[in-house]
Write an enzyme that holds these catalytic residues in place. Structure first.
Site, PDB file in Angstrom:
ATOM      1  N   ASP A   1      63.491  50.645 132.922  1.00 59.11           N
ATOM      2  CA  ASP A   1      63.035  50.215 131.548  1.00 59.11           C
ATOM      3  C   ASP A   1      61.827  51.149 131.515  1.00 59.11           C
ATOM      4  O   ASP A   1      61.448  51.827 132.195  1.00 59.11           O
ATOM      5  CB  ASP A   1      62.159  48.832 131.987  1.00 59.11           C
ATOM      6  CG  ASP A   1      61.706  48.279 130.605  1.00 59.11           C
ATOM      7  OD1 ASP A   1      62.244  48.342 129.575  1.00 59.11           O
ATOM      8  OD2 ASP A   1      60.608  47.818 130.640  1.00 59.11           O
ATOM      9  N   SER A   2      61.268  51.084 130.135  1.00 53.39           N
ATOM     10  CA  SER A   2      60.512  51.901 129.523  1.00 53.39           C
ATOM     11  C   SER A   2      59.137  51.444 130.277  1.00 53.39           C
ATOM     12  O   SER A   2      58.165  52.647 130.277  1.00 53.39           O
ATOM     13  CB  SER A   2      60.213  51.881 128.054  1.00 53.39           C
ATOM     14  OG  SER A   2      59.895  50.335 128.010  1.00 53.39           O
TER      15      SER A   2
ATOM     16  N   CYS B   1      66.175  47.519 129.479  1.00 53.06           N
ATOM     17  CA  CYS B   1      65.248  47.844 128.227  1.00 53.06           C
ATOM     18  C   CYS B   1      66.371  47.886 127.166  1.00 53.06           C
ATOM     19  O   CYS B   1      67.414  48.484 126.842  1.00 53.06           O
ATOM     20  CB  CYS B   1      64.951  49.357 128.317  1.00 53.06           C
ATOM     21  SG  CYS B   1      64.075  49.776 126.893  1.00 53.06           S
TER      22      CYS B   1
ATOM     23  N   GLU C   1      52.112  44.122 128.032  1.00 54.30           N
ATOM     24  CA  GLU C   1      51.576  45.162 129.120  1.00 54.30           C
ATOM     25  C   GLU C   1      50.291  44.645 129.475  1.00 54.30           C
ATOM     26  O   GLU C   1      49.690  44.955 130.670  1.00 54.30           O
ATOM     27  CB  GLU C   1      51.879  46.631 128.519  1.00 54.30           C
ATOM     28  CG  GLU C   1      52.967  47.012 128.225  1.00 54.30           C
ATOM     29  CD  GLU C   1      53.860  47.669 129.175  1.00 54.30           C
ATOM     30  OE1 GLU C   1      53.309  48.457 130.019  1.00 54.30           O
ATOM     31  OE2 GLU C   1      54.952  47.695 129.255  1.00 54.30           O
TER      32      GLU C   1
ATOM     33  N   CYS D   1      63.895  42.067 123.719  1.00 58.74           N
ATOM     34  CA  CYS D   1      63.061  43.205 124.270  1.00 58.74           C
ATOM     35  C   CYS D   1      62.606  42.441 125.410  1.00 58.74           C
ATOM     36  O   CYS D   1      62.127  41.235 125.952  1.00 58.74           O
ATOM     37  CB  CYS D   1      61.664  43.481 123.250  1.00 58.74           C
ATOM     38  SG  CYS D   1      60.501  44.183 124.158  1.00 58.74           S
TER      39      CYS D   1
ATOM     40  N   HIS E   1      60.102  42.859 127.385  1.00 59.37           N
ATOM     41  CA  HIS E   1      58.561  42.368 127.646  1.00 59.37           C
ATOM     42  C   HIS E   1      58.416  40.997 127.086  1.00 59.37           C
ATOM     43  O   HIS E   1      57.505  40.290 127.376  1.00 59.37           O
ATOM     44  CB  HIS E   1      57.879  43.541 126.722  1.00 59.37           C
ATOM     45  CG  HIS E   1      57.611  44.814 127.377  1.00 59.37           C
ATOM     46  ND1 HIS E   1      58.650  45.551 127.668  1.00 59.37           N
ATOM     47  CD2 HIS E   1      56.408  45.394 127.786  1.00 59.37           C
ATOM     48  CE1 HIS E   1      58.235  46.762 128.179  1.00 59.37           C
ATOM     49  NE2 HIS E   1      56.875  46.626 128.319  1.00 59.37           N
TER      50      HIS E   1
END
Ligand code: DGL
Length: 274
Positions: free
Chosen positions: A14-15, A77, A156, A188, A190
């Site tokens: 993932d990023s 991702c 994050e 996403c 996240h």
């Protein structure tokens, strides 16, 4: 298939931190599997970058994981899945899976009204990857999409609940109330961290689709079909690599994963592109 191949790890990238939501589901469903995770934390976010850049970064990530002898590549991702899956599948002989197909399939099954909302990064929304995947499932489905870029730094940072995240969520999600959707895809990796806030803002009548769970199911069936499931009895190995380690990562990552990460290693992957 040889036991060595079956015991080879599943590579996940993932990023940043979001793909750990996918790892969590893989561990829950396939506890015997060895896993190598790579979070490209030095170059996050991907969602605001051009397709060309995201493809280049994805090839670096995949090259690193391939050099570790993985048996399958999981692109955890949405941004990378949206733009780089064809390039990665072309380059690799091992099975490659992204998160968009499984998420779209679940949304198609879950909607009763036929009106589905999709939220994601600007690049994912711009790519129309979910729209195309959902239209392929059923051309009758009406799809409403919106990019929610601020959700990524909130996740994050660990600011997933409370006044600030709710205000931002209200602003982003207001149009979906007017569209009268019954399913909202968290496009996403996240966003599952913001699930309670998104559910609160959207109301209990809306089904949130988290592609992590669906992707883990698909991984299991792909490994099963190819006779690649690890049937060894040894303790599974979990390795976590990051391209940058910040002070907050360990605590926030633990929440994403549902367990504390003990062994994080920082790596330079720029020389590992295919
Ligand atoms: N993990 C990315 C995704 O699922 C979001 C973060 C980013 O923009 O890199 O699209």
């Amino acid at each position: 298939m040889t036991n060595d191949t079956k015991r080879a790890p599943i590579g996940v990238f993932d990023s940043g931190i979001g793909g750990l939501t996918v790892v969590r589901e893989i561990i829950g469903r396939l506890p015997r599997e060895n896993i190598i995770y790579l979070g490209d934390t030095a170059r996050v976010p991907y969602g605001t970058k051009s397709s060309r850049t995201v493809i280049a970064y994805s090839l670096h990530n995949a090259g690193f994981l391939l050099s570790r002898g993985i048996k399958m590549l999981v692109v955890a991702c949405n941004t990378s899945s949206a733009v780089s899956l064809p390039s990665l599948s072309r380059e690799f002989e091992i099975p490659v899976i992204g998160v968009i197909g499984p998420g779209a399939k679940k949304a198609g099954e879950a909607t009763k009204s036929g009106r589905v909302g999709v939220i994601g990064t600007p690049s994912t929304i711009k790519s129309s990857a979910y729209k195309k995947a959902l239209e392929a499932i059923s051309p009758q489905i009406e799809i409403y999409s919106r990019a929610c870029p601020l959700f990524v730094p909130l996740a994050e940072e660990g600011w997933t609940e409370g006044e600030i995240s709710e205000l931002i969520a209200k602003e982003y999600l207001a149009p979906f109330k007017e569209y009268d959707i019954d399913v909202l895809v968290l496009g996403c990796t996240h966003y599952p961290l913001l699930k309670p806030t998104i559910q609160k803002v959207m109301g209990d009548g809306i089904t949130l689709v988290d592609s992590a769970e669906e992707t883990a199911k698909e991984i299991e069936s792909m490994l099963h079909e190819r006779d690649l499931l690890n049937d060894g009895t040894g303790a599974p190995a979990r390795e976590y690599y990051l391209t940058d380690v910040s002070d907050t990562f360990v605590s926030v990552a633990g929440r994403f994963l549902g367990e504390r990460i003990e062994n994080i290693e920082m790596v330079d992957i720029t020389g590992t592109a295919l």
